[in-house]
Design an enzyme around this catalytic site. Structure first.
Site, PDB file in Angstrom:
ATOM      1  N   PHE A 153      45.821  -1.503  25.768  1.00 23.33           N
ATOM      2  CA  PHE A 153      44.456  -1.048  25.999  1.00 23.33           C
ATOM      3  C   PHE A 153      43.519  -2.162  25.579  1.00 23.33           C
ATOM      4  CE2 PHE A 153      40.359   0.769  25.035  1.00 23.33           C
ATOM      5  CZ  PHE A 153      40.134   1.539  26.157  1.00 23.33           C
ATOM      6  N   ASP A 238      44.201  -9.951  20.928  1.00 20.49           N
ATOM      7  CA  ASP A 238      43.077  -9.025  20.977  1.00 20.49           C
ATOM      8  C   ASP A 238      43.000  -8.298  19.635  1.00 20.49           C
ATOM      9  OD1 ASP A 238      41.357  -6.881  21.262  1.00 20.49           O
ATOM     10  OD2 ASP A 238      42.026  -6.354  23.274  1.00 20.49           O
ATOM     11  N   LYS A 267      33.716  -4.919  18.158  1.00 18.43           N
ATOM     12  CA  LYS A 267      33.549  -3.755  17.295  1.00 18.43           C
ATOM     13  C   LYS A 267      32.935  -4.106  15.941  1.00 18.43           C
ATOM     14  CE  LYS A 267      36.993  -0.894  19.620  1.00 18.43           C
ATOM     15  NZ  LYS A 267      36.007  -0.144  20.418  1.00 18.43           N
TER      16      LYS A 267
END
Length: 416
Positions: A153, A238, A267
């Site tokens: 994801f 990531d 984030k």
């Protein structure tokens, strides 16, 4: 905090019902949130419109690593708001270079390419890898391939869902972007077998977040690092969810002694205040991007740079990483005691956990709804799995409160 806080029920008041009804009427239904309407927050706690308090055990998927309203981050934002917030990259600003320098020094890298959202940063890393493959490695134009992992994801843009194997992310959104080859997550031999002369990068999450906090075998990331180096292929990590203290280190790659060619960050880099993301890493790789080939009006804006710099300053001391490590050991020790008592398995590291609920008891959504009734906010994924990711500033007593509520919910569900 009174352990009974929040136990009165979810959104039983008129203000909450009105807020939810307005969202349902005016917003696209691309989310299915719990019926909790947050009005304010501080630290690891949020308060709804009726004054009920909840322990935040999601932290906006790690975007709020440093807690809601961290004084240093709020001060940095407030100070910058009174000066200048946006210039675009058509001009220089006095904050961006300082932010990039501090982030590069923290991570031990050469260069930073700032963006806004995590998905933008992933798209940026893909473009960098393809440009590097064409201009440095010599892969013919249009033939570059990137190896990706099953159950990945990385976001929900068209290119990113093109290499997803989650049918919910893909159904109805084709045609898809070519150039990706999928292998099983955690299988280094499969990565090596998939490499061809056209391979420019391997893109992976050091821990898969949306999949349920899936931690690969300890030898996986070091093996991928060796394989990519031997084959002149970039390793792209990531760390949008796993990075910036979440796993007890600045990056999860640090925990396994690996330095990728590129990190993807987002984030927590914006401190839960503004969207901030970046691709950071080797200067000879990021440096292939030329003026006019990539950018963003808001990428690297002064407000984002000021907040991002303050985030880096918090991480420079190592205190946040240490809190995550120590509290994470306590979190996982307690969660392991639930295995066999309504929980099938627990995974994770630091203040990050994936908990597989016995499907015979109920779904992850049902567990999260029951937790909300008890004043704890968590998020389900993939049926019967729930995720815990409290802010790194959470106090141990508050963490125990949340775990006590989970234990009580499991006991209630087991009792039928």
């Amino acid at each position: 905090m009174d352990a009974a806080a929040g136990a009165a029920g979810i959104h039983t008041d008129d203000a909450a019902r009105a807020a939810i009804a307005l969202e349902d009427r005016r917003l696209a239904h691309n989310y299915h949130p719990l019926p909790v309407v947050v009005e304010r927050a501080e630290g690891a706690w949020v308060t709804d419109v009726a004054g009920r308090r909840y322990l935040d055990c999601l932290a906006a998927y790690s975007a709020v690593n440093f807690g809601h309203g961290h004084p240093a981050l709020i001060a940095a934002a407030r100070d910058q708001l009174e000066k200048v917030t946006l210039t675009s990259r058509a001009f220089h600003n006095d904050r961006l270079g300082q932010f990039a320098d501090a982030l590069a020094r923290l991570a031990g890298v050469d260069m930073v390419l700032p963006m806004n959202t995590g998905a933008e940063a992933v798209e940026t890393a893909i473009k960098i890898a393809r440009a590097w493959g064409s201009r440095v490695k010599g892969v013919p134009e249009g033939q570059a391939e990137i190896i990706v992992m099953s159950d990945n994801f990385h976001g929900r843009t068209i290119t990113i869902v093109s290499f997803s194997d989650d049918e919910q992310s893909r159904a109805g959104f084709g045609p898809f972007t070519p150039g990706f080859r999928m292998v099983p997550y955690g299988d280094a031999a499969a990565v090596e077998a998939a490499i061809t002369p056209s391979t420019v990068a391997v893109l992976l999450e050091p821990i898969q977040g949306e999949a349920g906090i899936i931690v690969p075998p300890p030898e996986f990331l070091p093996a991928v690092r060796r394989i990519t180096a031997e084959n002149d292929v970039l390793m792209i990590a990531d760390e949008i969810q796993s990075g910036l203290g979440r796993t007890g280190a600045t990056f999860q790659c640090d925990n396994v002694g690996v330095i990728p060619d590129l990190y993807i960050l987002g984030k927590a880099l914006g401190g839960g205040i503004v969207p901030v993301s970046a691709v950071i890493g080797r200067g000879d790789v990021i440096g292939v991007i030329r003026p006019g080939e990539h950018g963003s009006t808001f990428g690297g804006n002064p407000l984002a740079a000021a907040v991002g710099h303050a985030v880096v300053t918090l991480l420079e001391t190592g205190e946040m990483q240490e809190r995550s490590r120590v509290l994470g050991e306590h979190l996982h020790a307690r969660l392991q005691a639930f295995v066999g008592h309504g929980v099938l398995a627990v995974r994770g590291i630091g203040l990050w956990a994936g908990i597989d609920i016995d499907p015979a008891l109920g779904t992850g959504r049902q567990v999260c709804e029951a937790l909300a009734l008890r004043g704890v906010l968590a998020k389900d994924t993939h049926g019967s799995t729930i995720r815990l990711a409290p802010p790194l500033v959470v106090e141990r007593d508050d963490l125990d409160f949340g775990l006590d509520q989970l234990e009580a919910v499991l006991e209630e569900m087991r009792a039928g």
